[in-house]
Design a protein around this motif. Structure first.
Motif, PDB file in Angstrom:
ATOM      1  N   GLN A 199     -19.911   9.692   1.966  1.00  0.00           N
ATOM      2  CA  GLN A 199     -18.648   9.462   2.660  1.00  0.00           C
ATOM      3  C   GLN A 199     -18.121   8.081   2.291  1.00  0.00           C
ATOM      4  O   GLN A 199     -18.590   7.077   2.826  1.00  0.00           O
ATOM      5  CB  GLN A 199     -18.848   9.562   4.170  1.00  0.00           C
ATOM      6  CG  GLN A 199     -17.545   9.655   4.912  1.00  0.00           C
ATOM      7  CD  GLN A 199     -17.741   9.763   6.393  1.00  0.00           C
ATOM      8  OE1 GLN A 199     -18.459   8.977   6.990  1.00  0.00           O
ATOM      9  NE2 GLN A 199     -17.114  10.725   7.013  1.00  0.00           N
ATOM     10  N   TRP A 206      -0.782  11.717   0.072  1.00  0.00           N
ATOM     11  CA  TRP A 206      -1.385  12.229   1.314  1.00  0.00           C
ATOM     12  C   TRP A 206      -0.345  12.666   2.351  1.00  0.00           C
ATOM     13  O   TRP A 206      -0.695  13.343   3.301  1.00  0.00           O
ATOM     14  CB  TRP A 206      -2.347  11.196   1.904  1.00  0.00           C
ATOM     15  CG  TRP A 206      -3.729  11.324   1.329  1.00  0.00           C
ATOM     16  CD1 TRP A 206      -4.773  12.043   1.849  1.00  0.00           C
ATOM     17  CD2 TRP A 206      -4.233  10.716   0.133  1.00  0.00           C
ATOM     18  NE1 TRP A 206      -5.881  11.929   1.043  1.00  0.00           N
ATOM     19  CE2 TRP A 206      -5.576  11.120  -0.030  1.00  0.00           C
ATOM     20  CE3 TRP A 206      -3.692   9.889  -0.839  1.00  0.00           C
ATOM     21  CZ2 TRP A 206      -6.384  10.718  -1.089  1.00  0.00           C
ATOM     22  CZ3 TRP A 206      -4.497   9.487  -1.906  1.00  0.00           C
ATOM     23  CH2 TRP A 206      -5.821   9.906  -2.022  1.00  0.00           C
ATOM     24  N   THR A 242     -12.006  20.806   7.762  1.00  0.00           N
ATOM     25  CA  THR A 242     -11.554  19.441   8.061  1.00  0.00           C
ATOM     26  C   THR A 242     -10.678  18.942   6.921  1.00  0.00           C
ATOM     27  O   THR A 242     -10.673  19.503   5.833  1.00  0.00           O
ATOM     28  CB  THR A 242     -12.743  18.471   8.220  1.00  0.00           C
ATOM     29  OG1 THR A 242     -13.587  18.604   7.081  1.00  0.00           O
ATOM     30  CG2 THR A 242     -13.532  18.742   9.458  1.00  0.00           C
ATOM     31  N   ILE A 274      -9.087   6.285   5.203  1.00  0.00           N
ATOM     32  CA  ILE A 274      -9.624   7.631   5.433  1.00  0.00           C
ATOM     33  C   ILE A 274     -11.023   7.643   4.828  1.00  0.00           C
ATOM     34  O   ILE A 274     -11.363   6.793   4.006  1.00  0.00           O
ATOM     35  CB  ILE A 274      -8.732   8.737   4.811  1.00  0.00           C
ATOM     36  CG1 ILE A 274      -8.528   8.500   3.310  1.00  0.00           C
ATOM     37  CG2 ILE A 274      -7.398   8.838   5.528  1.00  0.00           C
ATOM     38  CD1 ILE A 274      -7.901   9.677   2.605  1.00  0.00           C
ATOM     39  N   ARG A 275     -11.832   8.584   5.272  1.00  0.00           N
ATOM     40  CA  ARG A 275     -13.229   8.598   4.814  1.00  0.00           C
ATOM     41  C   ARG A 275     -13.593   9.954   4.216  1.00  0.00           C
ATOM     42  O   ARG A 275     -14.267  10.747   4.854  1.00  0.00           O
ATOM     43  CB  ARG A 275     -14.161   8.232   5.974  1.00  0.00           C
ATOM     44  CG  ARG A 275     -14.036   6.784   6.353  1.00  0.00           C
ATOM     45  CD  ARG A 275     -14.834   6.370   7.551  1.00  0.00           C
ATOM     46  NE  ARG A 275     -14.843   4.926   7.673  1.00  0.00           N
ATOM     47  CZ  ARG A 275     -13.825   4.209   8.110  1.00  0.00           C
ATOM     48  NH1 ARG A 275     -12.701   4.800   8.464  1.00  0.00           N
ATOM     49  NH2 ARG A 275     -13.906   2.898   8.187  1.00  0.00           N
ATOM     50  N   PRO A 276     -13.147  10.184   2.996  1.00  0.00           N
ATOM     51  CA  PRO A 276     -13.462  11.481   2.380  1.00  0.00           C
ATOM     52  C   PRO A 276     -14.867  11.512   1.764  1.00  0.00           C
ATOM     53  O   PRO A 276     -15.499  10.464   1.580  1.00  0.00           O
ATOM     54  CB  PRO A 276     -12.405  11.599   1.282  1.00  0.00           C
ATOM     55  CG  PRO A 276     -12.114  10.196   0.902  1.00  0.00           C
ATOM     56  CD  PRO A 276     -12.333   9.341   2.107  1.00  0.00           C
ATOM     57  N   GLN A 277     -15.320  12.703   1.456  1.00  0.00           N
ATOM     58  CA  GLN A 277     -16.591  12.862   0.757  1.00  0.00           C
ATOM     59  C   GLN A 277     -16.330  12.679  -0.729  1.00  0.00           C
ATOM     60  O   GLN A 277     -15.347  13.191  -1.266  1.00  0.00           O
ATOM     61  CB  GLN A 277     -17.144  14.270   0.997  1.00  0.00           C
ATOM     62  CG  GLN A 277     -17.685  14.486   2.389  1.00  0.00           C
ATOM     63  CD  GLN A 277     -18.981  13.755   2.636  1.00  0.00           C
ATOM     64  OE1 GLN A 277     -19.867  13.738   1.802  1.00  0.00           O
ATOM     65  NE2 GLN A 277     -19.100  13.135   3.804  1.00  0.00           N
ATOM     66  N   GLU A 326      -9.041  14.949   5.533  1.00  0.00           N
ATOM     67  CA  GLU A 326      -8.914  13.532   5.809  1.00  0.00           C
ATOM     68  C   GLU A 326      -7.606  13.255   6.542  1.00  0.00           C
ATOM     69  O   GLU A 326      -6.554  13.744   6.128  1.00  0.00           O
ATOM     70  CB  GLU A 326      -8.956  12.726   4.505  1.00  0.00           C
ATOM     71  CG  GLU A 326     -10.345  12.456   4.041  1.00  0.00           C
ATOM     72  CD  GLU A 326     -11.272  12.015   5.154  1.00  0.00           C
ATOM     73  OE1 GLU A 326     -10.875  11.175   5.967  1.00  0.00           O
ATOM     74  OE2 GLU A 326     -12.401  12.536   5.233  1.00  0.00           O
TER      75      GLU A 326
END
Lengths: 268, 850
Positions: B570, B663, B64, B562-565, B66
């Motif tokens: 998260q 990005w 995956t 965006i929802r990154p780790q 973001e």
């Protein structure tokens, strides 16, 4: 009389010279590779095109019909193919392009879907997938090239009253991968034309599918099977392609076998 | 013992069936609350995990990124050594137009080669996928599970209308899947479409949500992960489906943690009901106990007899509670699922299963609750001497003599709970449990003496206000202090829970509303997704120019999240044009200031982090936040720490230019539109709609509407909590009914005498209603400070522990107002039957009673 004798002798000499070429196996064990080479050289054409009627009959007897136009340039390992569906309207314009891939024995294949206006490359992992729901898979859509196989003569058999050579072909898998473990080819002795192919998958002993080529005609000096039927022996379904308006060696535009043409609206 | 149970206990239960049933109901309600919450909670977590697992099929790894995985990556992956198969996936939740069918999980896959990854269960192979070419050629094609198709009345070739970001679209069923393997994901509410059609349908551009990877035989998952991570770089996340499932489960853990508190409260309230019922039962049977003791029964035998009764009631209540809990849990699960979908964008399947573990836990809880509730009364019963037992009234009037140590212990425990809550010695669930336990026991110790003091103080007032009913109810309440204290305890605990939780919910809402007033200051919000956490569709960046060109538009900001780790959590990384944004919003700074933030974000490639991010990860001004970008790891220095409620996991904000640079993804979640002074936002809205119509989905909200929608999301988060608040009120209602029924039964003789002396049935009934009202209001009075403490605890340490947000304390005036109106009504209703019973007592029968 002498003249007649001389003529007879001449025929005898000619026969003695020609017979080994055409019917050597009658006297000695023929070489499978030589037979296939000969078959290829006899039937090789620069191009071929036809209109095909595709009929898929599933095990319950449900019938699906489609029409396509097929174009080929080259032969066996160097062939380029384009198929364009023409019927029914829901699938009109769907295209399939197969091009030899440099550095690989597996060709590059793409499917074009006009509704999405984009082509999709068929990945090597998908070669086993059914070609648009028929009993052919993407590997079956490649032209047979005996050089990619280790071949050996199994014997002889008579199919529909026609004596045939039975040849086994095992994929060499040098620059490619096959989903099959072995193919059993039936080559008609008289015209060295492939009339049946039994396809055995990896890890299996019995053929999973059988391709029958029938209704062999001579068109423009070339033998061609006007009917091809692939049967899935496990599922009990079969797919028939009937070839019409067949022609050989017609010049094909260079742009026909390109991705640009595949994705062009109405591009044949 | 069997003899005693049959002749003493069973005969009592038969004679006082209603009371026995009410005691049983106490256990049933407590266990029902626990088992329904637990069953739904488990089903939600299992459903999320199982959906991830089933959808993953034979995939061993998932890649995956973001913002989505670019299409080209698939080709790169295919060419890597050790890779057997790759398959792109897009996942999306949609709702059919027929809402009753439930949400559908849409899986976009490449059906050309996906059978290498997932088992579609096409029985009879192609027989069930009517025409694969048609499926691929027509973008409206979909596969459904047989079970769903049956419910929706779908057959191959027929259509179903579903709501997608661009409006309502009809999809045609081209095939049906058998309910096995993959087709069981999301409880079978599954719709499979072509992944490229899904890109179009859900605005993914030329990206996939992820690429599933199957490794070649002999390549381990660890080897595969290492290989992929090395080949793809830090911008991509390579993880197993199980790990992805775990992360989702962790995300909803915050949400489900609140329910543990609810079930603990429901059970403790249930314990008080049982305590009360057994207390009265001991009181009523003191003559029988006296007879038994006179005949040679030991105190231990008497105690065991009552505990055996509790055991039977506990087992029966546990079993019934377990069954009714399961019945409720399905509805609870649907509500929880809707909340997690709305708040986190995560959905699980919707089927609950009564597992042996839950049955065992429920039975045990019922048993323990009954035994704990009955322990004290059973001990009291064992201490009754035969002489005391036959002296009527002495037991009833007996009050606890050693009040001083009890109050001291209560105060110490409550103080201990407060100290623990304020300290940082214990964290997480352990903190919640230990504070609730200490505070709860302290409260129990304090409520008895305090309630008596209040009741004594209220006596003269009641007499003055209600000359006939007042003294009667006051006497009744003071005549049996144990029963009154038990009922008030149950009531006070319920109301503490209601006030505390209500206060917490109110505080959260108020805080977020204030924050929205500071931040959401533009006139219109243009977005493509109804869901705030899971973008269904993203706009191309170029749309900004189109909106900006419309007459009346002053500024347009492009918000992208965006929802990154980040360190196992998260987080949210938000980006927007900071130059215009900072001109119109008011930030509340925990560290740094407006100028430093503006300068840092606009000119120095710095970031701003939220206060909960700072608390969770210990990063503030002077530190750097390392984030994975497609170009590799980039460290962003922190310019400011702001109070922001965008994410309960923490958020990092960047200027849009910085985001675009790193990005390389210009897609937008929401366009914030400000109109020129004097322009009607409604007209600009119409113009934007017309501009985007037919090309992009457009949900355009005014500032007020947008805030209301966020408010709805907050309400959805607390929807289930609200149900538990109602349950707590239900338990309290039951408590009053039990107490009053017992009170009336106990005073049958007294009521008879009063009637013989001329008391009217209406006066008697009014005294019972008054008694109910006093019980409820004294309970409320005692719950006011306790509820306030509980609300402060929830808003402070609990909220900070689970979300990192510290909510400013807000006294739950609204809840209190509602209770002041609702409680008299509840009391009146609860007193209905007992009052009628009391009014209907016949003098002759009453005199003969006992």
């Amino acid at each position: 009389m002498i003249r007649n004798l001389a003529k007879t002798l001449l025929l005898a000499v000619a026969a003695a010279l020609l017979v080994p070429l055409y019917s050597a196996p009658t006297f000695a064990a023929p070489d499978a590779r030589a037979l296939l080479k000969e078959s290829e050289s006899r039937h090789r054409t620069k191009t071929q095109q036809y209109s095909g009627d595709l009929t898929v009959v599933n095990k319950e007897g449900k019938v699906r019909k489609k029409g396509w136009n097929s174009y080929r340039q080259g032969y066996a390992g160097d062939s380029k193919n384009l198929i364009r569906f023409t019927d029914p309207p829901e699938v009109k314009g769907v295209g399939f392009l197969s091009l030899p891939r440099p550095g690989s024995d597996n060709p590059d294949q793409w499917l074009y879907l006009p509704s999405m206006k984009r082509e999709r490359r068929i990945a090597p992992q998908d070669r086993d997938a059914s070609f648009v729901g028929t009993d052919f898979n993407y590997e079956d859509m490649e032209e047979f090239d005996h050089e990619k196989y280790k071949v050996s003569l199994q014997g002889e058999e008579t199919l529909d009253g026609q004596p045939c050579w039975v040849i086994t072909a095992i994929p060499l898998e040098k620059g490619s991968k096959s989903i099959y473990q072995k193919l059993i080819l039936y080559l008609r002795k008289d015209i060295l034309y492939l009339v049946r192919e039994d396809l055995i998958r990896k890890g299996e002993k019995e053929p999973a599918k059988r391709l029958i080529l029938s209704d062999i005609k001579n068109v423009e000096g070339h033998y061609v099977a006007a009917r091809m039927e692939m049967t899935d022996l496990k599922k009990g379904s079969h797919t028939t392609v009937t070839l019409k308006q067949i022609s050989f060696n017609r010049p094909q535009p260079a742009s026909r076998f390109t991705l640009q043409n595949l994705t062009r609206e109405g591009g044949d | 013992m069997r003899f005693l149970l049959r002749h003493l206990s069973l005969s009592y239960a038969r004679r006082h069936l209603a009371k026995t049933i009410l005691t049983l109901l106490g256990v049933v309600v407590g266990v029902t609350t626990f088992s329904s919450i637990k069953t739904a909670q488990d089903a939600l977590v299992v459903g999320i995990g199982s959906t991830v697992d089933r959808v993953a099929g034979k995939a061993q790894l998932q890649v995956t990124m973001e913002g989505g995985v670019p299409e080209a990556l698939q080709e790169r992956l295919r060419n890597l050594p050790g890779i057997r198969a790759t398959s792109p996936v897009i996942e999306q939740i949609v709702v059919p137009e027929k809402g009753e069918l439930g949400s559908l999980m849409v899986i976009g896959v490449d059906l050309l080669g996906d059978r290498e990854m997932r088992d579609y269960g096409f029985e009879g192979d192609d027989a069930d996928l009517d025409d694969p070419l048609l499926f691929l050629a027509q973008p409206d094609s979909a596969l459904f599970t047989r079970e769903f198709a049956k419910r929706a009345g779908l057959a191959t070739g027929t259509s179903l209308a579903v709501k997608v970001p661009s409006g309502v679209r009809k999809v045609t069923a081209r095939g049906l899947m058998s309910p096995k393997g993959f087709a069981q994901a999301f409880g079978g509410n599954l719709m499979v479409v072509d992944v490229y059609a899904a890109q179009e349908l859900f605005g993914r551009g030329r990206r996939f949500d992820r690429i599933d990877v199957r490794l070649q035989d002999g390549v381990s998952v660890a080897q595969g992960t290492e290989l992929l991570q090395k080949a793809l770089g830090p911008a991509y996340r390579v993880e197993t489906p199980a790990r992805r499932g775990e992360q989702m489960e962790r995300l909803v853990a915050n949400f489900t943690a609140g329910f543990n508190v609810s079930s603990a409260f429901a059970l403790s309230i249930g314990i008080f009901l049982i305590f009360n019922a057994f207390n009265v039962s001991v009181n009523r049977r003191r003559r029988d106990i006296g007879t038994l003791r006179a005949l040679g029964a030991t105190p231990r035998q008497v105690q065991v007899l009552f505990l055996a009764e509790a055991l039977i009631i506990g087992l029966l209540g546990g079993a019934l509670g377990c069954l009714t809990g399961t019945a409720f849990s399905q509805a609870l699960l649907v509500s929880m699922g809707q909340s997690t979908e709305m708040v986190y964008g995560i959905s699980g399947s919707g089927v609950v299963h009564l597992t042996p573990a839950i049955v065992l836990q429920s039975m045990l809880l019922g048993l323990i609750a009954s035994l704990v509730g009955a322990w004290g009364p059973a001990l009291s019963a064992s201490r009754i001497s035969p002489t005391e037992a036959f002296a009527k009234g002495s037991f009833q009037a007996r009050v606890q003599r050693r009040i001083g140590p009890r109050i001291a212990a209560g105060v110490a425990l409550v103080a201990g709970a407060v100290a623990l809550a304020l300290s940082s010695v214990v964290k997480g669930n352990a903190l919640v449990l230990s504070v609730l336990l200490l505070g709860g026991v302290g409260l129990v110790l304090l409520i008895g003496p305090l309630s008596r003091a209040v009741l004594v103080a209220l006596g003269p007032l009641l007499t003055r206000l209600f000359p006939s009913a007042g003294p009667l109810s006051s006497d009744s309440l003071l005549g049996n202090p144990r029963r009154s204290a038990g009922t008030i305890m149950a009531m006070a605990l319920s109301l503490t829970f209601v006030l505390g939780l209500g206060g917490y919910m109110g505080s959260t809402r108020l805080t977020i509303v204030r924050w929205m007033d500071d931040i959401l200051t533009c006139d219109l919000f243009v977005r493509a997704s109804a869901n705030f956490s899971r973008p269904d569709f993203l706009y191309p960046g170029a749309v900004k120019g189109e909106i900006l060109a419309l007459p009346g538009v002053r500024t347009v900001e492009s918000y992208r999240a965006i929802r990154p780790q980040f360190r196992g959590r998260q987080i949210l990384v938000g980006s927007v044009e900071m130059d215009t944004l900072m001109q119109r919003v008011r930030y509340d700074f925990a560290q740094g200031n407006r100028d430093a933030m503006r300068e840092g974000l606009l000119n120095k490639e710095m970031c701003a982090v939220t206060e909960n991010f700072h608390d969770r990860f210990g990063l503030g001004i002077g530190d750097k936040v390392p984030l994975n970008t497609p170009g590799g790891m980039v460290e962003f220095p922190i310019a400011a720490v702001i109070r922001d409620y965008s994410s309960d996991q923490g958020a990092v904000f960047l200027d849009r230019k910085v985001f675009l640079r790193h990005w390389q993804d210009d897609r937008v979640d929401i366009y914030d539109v400000s109109v020129t002074p004097g322009t009607d936002p409604g007209r600009v809205r119409d113009a934007i709609r017309a501009k985007l119509s037919g090309r992009y989905p457009a949900l355009i909200s005014t500032q007020r509407e947008f805030k209301d929608e966020i408010g709805k999301a907050i309400d959805a988060f607390y929807a289930v909590m609200r149900i538990t608040v109602l349950l707590a009120l239900g338990v309290a209602f039951l408590g009053i009914v039990t107490s009053l029924l017992i009170s009336v039964a106990e005073r049958t003789r007294e009521i008879g005498i009063l009637k013989a002396l001329g008391a009217l049935p209406g006066q008697i009934a009014r005294s019972v209603v008054l008694e109910a009202l006093v019980l409820a209001m004294v309970g409320l009075m005692l719950a006011l400070p306790a509820g306030n403490l509980f609300a402060s605890f929830m808003e402070g340490p609990v909220a900070r522990a689970f979300t990192g947000w510290a909510m400013p304390h807000h006294y739950p005036w609204e809840v209190l107002g509602e209770l002041i109106v609702a409680l008299p009504l509840v009391s009146f209703l609860a007193a209905g039957i007992p009052a009628r019973q009391a009014a209907g007592v016949k003098v002759t029968e009453a005199i003969e009673y006992e």
